[in-house]
Design a protein around this motif. Structure first.
Motif, short mmCIF file in Angstrom:
data_model
loop_
_atom_site.label_atom_id
_atom_site.label_comp_id
_atom_site.label_asym_id
_atom_site.label_seq_id
_atom_site.Cartn_x
_atom_site.Cartn_y
_atom_site.Cartn_z
N PRO A 88 -7.97 11.80 -53.51
CA PRO A 88 -7.96 13.16 -54.04
C PRO A 88 -9.29 13.57 -54.66
O PRO A 88 -9.75 14.69 -54.48
N ASP A 89 -9.93 12.66 -55.39
CA ASP A 89 -11.20 13.01 -56.04
C ASP A 89 -12.28 13.30 -55.01
O ASP A 89 -13.07 14.24 -55.18
N LYS A 90 -12.34 12.52 -53.95
CA LYS A 90 -13.36 12.76 -52.92
C LYS A 90 -13.09 14.07 -52.19
O LYS A 90 -14.02 14.84 -51.91
N CYS A 147 0.80 15.26 -46.74
CA CYS A 147 2.26 15.34 -46.86
C CYS A 147 2.62 15.08 -48.31
O CYS A 147 1.75 15.13 -49.19
N HIS A 148 3.87 14.82 -48.59
CA HIS A 148 4.30 14.72 -49.99
C HIS A 148 3.67 13.53 -50.71
O HIS A 148 3.11 13.67 -51.80
N ARG A 149 3.72 12.35 -50.07
CA ARG A 149 3.20 11.15 -50.71
C ARG A 149 2.17 10.40 -49.86
O ARG A 149 1.80 9.28 -50.17
N GLY A 150 1.69 11.01 -48.79
CA GLY A 150 0.68 10.35 -47.98
C GLY A 150 1.22 9.19 -47.16
O GLY A 150 0.52 8.19 -46.97
N LYS A 151 2.42 9.34 -46.64
CA LYS A 151 3.04 8.25 -45.89
C LYS A 151 3.21 8.65 -44.41
O LYS A 151 2.28 9.12 -43.79
N LYS A 152 4.43 8.49 -43.92
CA LYS A 152 4.66 8.54 -42.47
C LYS A 152 4.27 9.85 -41.81
O LYS A 152 3.69 9.86 -40.72
N GLY A 184 -2.00 9.22 -51.25
CA GLY A 184 -0.98 9.62 -52.23
C GLY A 184 -0.41 10.99 -52.00
O GLY A 184 0.51 11.42 -52.71
N GLY A 185 -0.94 11.73 -51.03
CA GLY A 185 -0.41 13.03 -50.66
C GLY A 185 -0.55 14.10 -51.74
O GLY A 185 -1.32 13.98 -52.70
N GLU A 211 -1.05 15.10 -59.65
CA GLU A 211 -1.15 14.16 -60.76
C GLU A 211 -2.60 14.00 -61.23
O GLU A 211 -2.85 13.75 -62.41
N ALA A 212 -3.55 14.16 -60.32
CA ALA A 212 -4.96 14.05 -60.68
C ALA A 212 -5.48 15.29 -61.41
O ALA A 212 -6.61 15.29 -61.90
#
Length: 273
Positions: A9-11, A67-72, A93-94, A100-101
């Protein structure tokens, strides 16, 4: 730590707002989006199930899939994009990790409707100077990279907006996207689009000072005014002026974000002094 197929997210936050930002594709399912109907700045929602239908829109670009959490879902869509020869990463982490960041998010409900090609369409007065270049820059860099801007005679803005399903901005009328008290239209957009970051608030002060003849607000306002008036003399075509003005605001934004403490002295100090 992100994998080779992920971007943190920071990048990503450092890329958003710059001309080289990748296309941001939000593939959250409706349930997750409805639970938090906001968007990472500049992102576009797409249905992951239709990836093979919209994939051609990304040819020639790189992309970050969200996506929501950076998964599938993100990994599956990114794999399809890479299969088509498109460089694609997954947001680590989506959307959840982005929020959150503490990075900015744009309320989806505030965005204008899009045309058949998925673009927002805006209309304002012809012969732009400051606000009418600053606002398109903000929209292109943080809201909709494909946004279309129409410049028409002042008396025709509201009619064109109605007939062509465009969103009017920066006109002397009681509309959402215009001056509000001491604030210029750029200020209003920064606030309502949820983009009140330090660099953009600093830039907003410069724009406000130049646009409302309050050049004492910040030392940079006279410089922006001078550059803006110079551009308006250089270009007879409003769209060509807009494209040139985007580079001007790219430079001011990067100064606001990265270079406010940097000085430039001449002559250089001599060794031993």
């Amino acid at each position: 730590m992100p994998s080779l197929l992920e971007i943190s997210p920071d990048k990503l936050n450092r890329l958003i707002g710059t001309p080289n930002c990748p296309a941001l594709i939000d593939v959250r399912v409706d349930e997750d989006f409805d639970a938090d109907p906001r968007l990472i700045p500049g992102s576009l929602r797409r249905d992951y199930r239709e990836v093979q239908q919209w994939i051609e829109d990304l040819y020639g670009q790189s992309a970050v899939v969200i996506c929501h959490r950076g998964k599938k879902l993100s990994y599956g869509v990114a794999a399809w994009l890479r299969h088509a020869g498109i460089s694609a990463d997954v947001l680590e982490g989506g959307f959840e990790a982005w929020v959150e960041a503490g990075h900015p998010v744009v309320p989806a409900a505030i965005l204008p409707e899009r045309d058949e090609q998925g673009r927002t369409v805006w209309v304002t007065r012809s012969r732009p100077k400051i606000d009418r270049i600053a606002c398109p820059w903000l929209i292109r860099r943080f809201v909709d990279p494909q946004a279309v801007f129409l410049f028409v005679a002042p008396s025709e803005v509201e009619t064109v907006a109605e007939r062509f399903r465009a969103t009017a901005f920066d006109i002397d009328a009681p509309i959402r996207w215009s001056h509000r008290g001491e604030l210029c239209t750029f200020d209003v957009m920064v606030e309502e689009f949820g983009l009140k970051t330090g660099p953009l608030l600093r830039l907003a002060t410069i724009v406000r000072g130049a646009d409302t003849a309050r050049l004492d607000l910040t030392p940079e306002a006279p410089g922006l005014l001078a550059a803006s008036l110079g551009l308006s003399r250089m270009y007879a075509d409003d769209n060509e002026q807009l494209e040139a003005g985007l580079l001007l605001y790219d430079a001011f934004y990067r100064w606001c974000r990265d270079a406010t403490d940097e000085t430039h002295n001449w002559p250089s100090p001599k060794k031993g002094t």
